[in-house]
Every structure is written in C-alpha cells, then in structure tokens.
Design a protein around this motif. Structure first.
Motif, PDB file in Angstrom:
ATOM      1  N   ILE A 184       0.856  -1.246  -0.184  1.00 24.16           N
ATOM      2  CA  ILE A 184      -0.031  -0.094   0.063  1.00 24.16           C
ATOM      3  C   ILE A 184       0.819   1.110  -0.156  1.00 24.16           C
ATOM      4  N   GLU A 185       2.011   1.125   0.975  1.00 22.25           N
ATOM      5  CA  GLU A 185       2.879   2.427   0.906  1.00 22.25           C
ATOM      6  C   GLU A 185       3.562   2.568  -0.648  1.00 22.25           C
ATOM      7  N   ALA A 186       3.977   1.344  -1.107  1.00 22.40           N
ATOM      8  CA  ALA A 186       4.627   1.464  -2.173  1.00 22.40           C
ATOM      9  C   ALA A 186       3.932   2.049  -3.470  1.00 22.40           C
ATOM     10  N   ARG A 187       2.505   1.697  -3.303  1.00 20.68           N
ATOM     11  CA  ARG A 187       1.612   2.482  -4.462  1.00 20.68           C
ATOM     12  C   ARG A 187       1.311   3.895  -4.438  1.00 20.68           C
ATOM     13  N   ALA A 188       1.707   4.403  -3.348  1.00 20.85           N
ATOM     14  CA  ALA A 188       1.746   6.082  -3.226  1.00 20.85           C
ATOM     15  C   ALA A 188       2.876   6.610  -3.629  1.00 20.85           C
ATOM     16  N   ILE A 189       4.030   5.713  -3.761  1.00 13.89           N
ATOM     17  CA  ILE A 189       5.188   6.336  -4.514  1.00 13.89           C
ATOM     18  C   ILE A 189       5.088   6.364  -5.989  1.00 13.89           C
ATOM     19  N   PRO A 190       5.321   7.678  -6.778  1.00 12.64           N
ATOM     20  CA  PRO A 190       5.381   7.808  -7.924  1.00 12.64           C
ATOM     21  C   PRO A 190       6.163   6.995  -8.837  1.00 12.64           C
ATOM     22  N   ALA A 191       7.329   6.759  -8.285  1.00 13.24           N
ATOM     23  CA  ALA A 191       8.237   5.846  -9.213  1.00 13.24           C
ATOM     24  C   ALA A 191       7.667   4.575  -9.492  1.00 13.24           C
ATOM     25  N   PHE A 192       7.189   3.900  -8.203  1.00 15.63           N
ATOM     26  CA  PHE A 192       6.369   2.618  -8.062  1.00 15.63           C
ATOM     27  C   PHE A 192       5.265   2.434  -9.211  1.00 15.63           C
ATOM     28  N   ALA A 193       4.452   3.600  -9.252  1.00 10.14           N
ATOM     29  CA  ALA A 193       3.411   3.668  -9.919  1.00 10.14           C
ATOM     30  C   ALA A 193       3.493   3.691 -11.522  1.00 10.14           C
ATOM     31  N   GLU A 194       4.531   4.384 -11.592  1.00  8.87           N
ATOM     32  CA  GLU A 194       5.158   4.355 -13.176  1.00  8.87           C
ATOM     33  C   GLU A 194       5.811   3.066 -13.841  1.00  8.87           C
ATOM     34  N   HIS A 195       6.434   2.349 -12.755  1.00 10.72           N
ATOM     35  CA  HIS A 195       7.041   0.939 -13.247  1.00 10.72           C
ATOM     36  C   HIS A 195       6.141   0.011 -13.555  1.00 10.72           C
ATOM     37  N   THR A 196       4.763  -0.122 -12.552  1.00  8.79           N
ATOM     38  CA  THR A 196       3.658  -1.029 -12.481  1.00  8.79           C
ATOM     39  C   THR A 196       2.660  -0.705 -13.678  1.00  8.79           C
ATOM     40  N   ARG A 197       2.826   0.668 -14.203  1.00 14.94           N
ATOM     41  CA  ARG A 197       1.482   0.841 -15.083  1.00 14.94           C
ATOM     42  C   ARG A 197       1.098  -0.214 -16.090  1.00 14.94           C
ATOM     43  N   ASP A 198       2.210  -0.417 -16.820  1.00 16.15           N
ATOM     44  CA  ASP A 198       2.027  -1.317 -17.870  1.00 16.15           C
ATOM     45  C   ASP A 198       2.210  -2.967 -17.455  1.00 16.15           C
ATOM     46  N   LEU A 199       2.192  -3.012 -16.405  1.00 18.05           N
ATOM     47  CA  LEU A 199       2.771  -4.493 -15.727  1.00 18.05           C
ATOM     48  C   LEU A 199       1.269  -5.500 -16.013  1.00 18.05           C
ATOM     49  N   PRO A 200       0.136  -4.954 -15.885  1.00 18.42           N
ATOM     50  CA  PRO A 200      -1.079  -5.990 -16.082  1.00 18.42           C
ATOM     51  C   PRO A 200      -1.092  -6.556 -17.899  1.00 18.42           C
ATOM     52  N   THR A 201      -0.376  -5.553 -18.592  1.00 17.98           N
ATOM     53  CA  THR A 201      -0.421  -5.655 -20.030  1.00 17.98           C
ATOM     54  C   THR A 201       0.296  -6.971 -20.486  1.00 17.98           C
TER      55      THR A 201
END
Length: 210
Positions: free
Chosen positions: A176-193
């Motif tokens: 939950i804490e990681a998802r609030a980190i902009p760099a984490f959100a950027e890296h995981t954005r395309d992961l579901p694809t």
C-alpha cells in the motif's frame, strides 16, 4: 545453471518434510550440486518449501540422484518423503539480468518469494519492469533482492524473485505504501498488459538452509 525445487507437504506434515528434505539435501551435495538456499512458507500458501541449487551442469541432477540411490539409507529416506511429501515441482533456471550476487540467507530474516508468469513473448518486458521496481523497493521500503531467476526447462518463461523484507511490517501494508510512490506507480502501470499471473509467498529460512 540452477535448480528451483518447490515441495508441497501433506497436511500437517511440514515439520517432518523439512527434516527429511534436510537429510536428503546433505546427501545430494558433492555431486555437482550445491544448496544455495532453502525456505519454507509462513504466509500465503501454507506447506511449501523452496530449495535453490547451483548446478555444474544439467547432468548434475542425474549424477546426484544416482549417487544418493547408492546410499544405504536411501530407501528409508524415500519412504519418509512419501509420508510427508504431496507434490514436487522441479525447474531448471538461469539468472536474470537484474539478479544480484548471491548472499547466504539470514536465519531470522523474512522473505517474499514472487512467481511471475509473463504473457507469451513478454519475459523481457516483465524483467525490465521488475529491474526498475528493484530500485524503488530497495530505496523506499528497505527490501533487498536476494535472487532473481527465469526458467529454461519447466514452465517456460516463469520468473522467480526472492526478496528479503522487513520483519516488523506486513506485506500488504508495505505494498500500500509502495503504490503511493510515483516511481512505483510508473513502473507498474503497464505490468497488467504483460503479466499473466503472480503468486506471492511469505517465507523464512528452512532449518537446513545453509
């Protein structure tokens, strides 16, 4: 080359399985195989043990099994395994590009084992994403990547990451804490694809872990 072994115990037989596997592992050493790490689940899917072996080559497994079969206590060990082992999955794996140098397990450490199944043809994309996530998780959450491997024989294209994580916080809270980190959100954005499935296991070093 490495061997990634996942062992599932029969219900209520985890302690027996760990003890028997520990004795069997000692007999496998010295035949071109070296046990790097051994871990057992404390959360997620119960009753799992994961062993990671370093191999001289693919033939080392056959040589080790043949050597073990000649040991006087081999049959007794196999019978004990049959009483406690429900399933065994073996995969030959190699290091990923972002895999760090191996370090021995800390006896009191907690680990997160992540099994990632990329969509067909997307192993390199998923590996690149995880390599970027490594920088974020180590810098912001004090995680440490202990090892990262991909299959060469087994379920093709699987990726296995082993993280040493803080013992005083839950994995859910840290994510939950990681998802609030902009760099984490950027890296995981395309992961579901690119990712087909993900399995997470919280683990600790098994009693026979070197």
């Amino acid at each position: 080359m490495y061997l990634h072994a996942t062992l599932t115990s029969r219900p209520g037989r985890m302690t027996d399985l760990a003890a028997t596997v520990g004795r069997a592992a000692a007999g496998m050493e010295g035949h071109g195989m070296r046990l790097l790490g051994a871990y057992q689940t404390v959360g997620g899917m119960p009753g799992r043990i994961i062993d990671l072996w370093e191999l001289d080559d693919a033939n080392a497994i056959v040589d080790a099994l043949e050597g073990a079969s000649r040991h006087p206590k081999h049959q007794a060990t196999m019978e004990r395994l049959g009483e406690s082992l429900q399933r065994e999955e073996l995969r030959l794996v190699e290091r990923t590009d972002y895999c760090p140098p191996w370090q021995p397990a800390s006896p009191d450490a907690r680990y997160l084992h992540a099994s990632l199944t990329p969509r067909y043809g997307q192993v390199e994309r998923v590996s690149a994403i995880v390599a970027g996530l490594r920088q974020v998780l180590e810098a912001h959450l004090q995680w440490r990547l202990a090892g990262a491997y991909r299959t060469v024989i087994g379920d093709f294209g699987e990726i296995f990451d082993l993280w040493e994580i803080p013992a005083d916080r839950t994995v859910d809270d840290m994510l939950i804490e990681a998802r609030a980190i902009p760099a984490f959100a950027e890296h995981t954005r395309d992961l579901p694809t690119y990712l087909e499935a993900e399995k997470l296991l919280t683990m600790r070093a098994a009693p026979y872990c070197p």
